[in-house]
Design a protein around this motif. Sequence first.
Motif, short mmCIF file in Angstrom:
data_model
loop_
_atom_site.label_atom_id
_atom_site.label_comp_id
_atom_site.label_asym_id
_atom_site.label_seq_id
_atom_site.Cartn_x
_atom_site.Cartn_y
_atom_site.Cartn_z
N ASN A 252 -8.39 8.43 -3.86
CA ASN A 252 -7.99 7.59 -4.99
C ASN A 252 -7.02 6.49 -4.57
OD1 ASN A 252 -9.62 8.27 -7.15
ND2 ASN A 252 -8.48 10.15 -7.55
N HIS A 253 -6.89 6.29 -3.25
CA HIS A 253 -6.05 5.19 -2.76
C HIS A 253 -6.89 4.05 -2.18
CE1 HIS A 253 -2.30 7.28 -3.47
NE2 HIS A 253 -2.88 8.36 -3.00
N LEU A 254 -8.17 4.02 -2.51
CA LEU A 254 -9.01 2.97 -1.93
C LEU A 254 -8.69 1.59 -2.51
CD1 LEU A 254 -12.28 5.03 -1.69
CD2 LEU A 254 -11.09 3.93 0.21
N THR A 255 -8.54 1.53 -3.82
CA THR A 255 -8.31 0.20 -4.42
C THR A 255 -6.90 -0.33 -4.11
OG1 THR A 255 -7.91 1.31 -6.52
CG2 THR A 255 -10.04 0.23 -6.24
N CYS A 256 -5.94 0.56 -3.78
CA CYS A 256 -4.65 0.00 -3.35
C CYS A 256 -4.71 -0.47 -1.89
CB CYS A 256 -3.48 0.94 -3.61
SG CYS A 256 -3.83 2.67 -3.59
N HIS A 257 -5.60 0.14 -1.08
CA HIS A 257 -5.78 -0.35 0.29
C HIS A 257 -6.67 -1.59 0.34
CE1 HIS A 257 -4.03 3.43 1.51
NE2 HIS A 257 -4.08 3.07 2.78
N HIS B 244 0.83 -1.20 0.00
CA HIS B 244 0.00 0.00 0.00
C HIS B 244 0.87 1.26 0.00
CE1 HIS B 244 1.03 0.55 4.17
NE2 HIS B 244 0.88 -0.76 4.28
N CYS B 245 0.25 2.39 -0.34
CA CYS B 245 1.06 3.57 -0.62
C CYS B 245 1.36 4.44 0.60
CB CYS B 245 0.38 4.38 -1.70
SG CYS B 245 -1.39 4.20 -1.64
N TYR B 246 0.73 4.17 1.77
CA TYR B 246 1.04 4.99 2.94
C TYR B 246 2.20 4.43 3.75
CZ TYR B 246 -3.07 7.88 2.17
OH TYR B 246 -3.97 8.74 1.64
#
Length: 205
Positions: free
Chosen positions: A82-87, A2-4
Motif C-alpha cells: 500500500n506504499h506504491l502510490t507514495c513511491h 516517501h515513507c521509507y
Amino acid sequence: MHCYGDDLDRGAYSYLLGLYLGDGHILLPNEYRRTQSLQITCDDHWPGITDSVENAMRLVFPRNKPCRVRRTGCHDVKLYSNHLTCHFPQHGPGKKHERTIALEPWQQEIVDAHPWEFLRGLIHSDGCRITNWTTRMVGGVKKRYEYPRYFFTNTSTDIIGLFTATLDAVGVQWKAAARPTGATNISVARKDSVALMDAHIGPKY
Ligand SMILES: [Zn+2]
C-alpha cells in the motif's frame, strides 16, 4: 516525502522508477483486492532482466515479496504494497501519455544522484540495443562494419523529456524522430555515446 525515509535503496529506486515510467502499471484497491499492486511486464526473451526487475522490487520494498505471473511469451513481475502510490506519485487515471508526468523534487534528487540506474530502467522497459551492419570495400577486401545503437520509444512527451534530460546530464548525445504512431523514438548512435551506454547499460540479457 516517501515513507521509507533513509532506508530507501536509492540506486534500486532510480532503476525501478525508470521501469515504472517505461512500462509499469499500478492498480489501486477495489472491491476485489485490498492492496495496491505494481506490475511490470517482462519479455521471456530476457530472463536476466526479469531477475533484475524482481531484485529491484525486493530492494525497494524489503517488507514485500514480488511474484511472477506467467502470460504468453512474458511474465508480469508483481508486487503488492500500500506504499506504491507514495513511491510513484505519477500514478493517475488514464494513460501516462494523456497526463502530465513530472518528478517530485525528492525523486529528481535521486535520479540526479543515480542517473544511470534511471536510464537502465527506461531502456530495460521501453528501449533496446540493436546492431546494424554494412559492408564496405577496403583495399579490395570486403569488410563488415557493425553499428550498435540504442533506441528508446515512448508516447509520453514528458517521459521522453525525462529520458533525454538524463542523457544530457551524463553526456550522451541523442536524436529524436517522430513515429507515425504518435510515439517519439530517441536514438543514440554516436560511437562515444554508444560506448558510454555500453559501459553502464549494455545489451538486454
Ligand atoms: Zn507510503
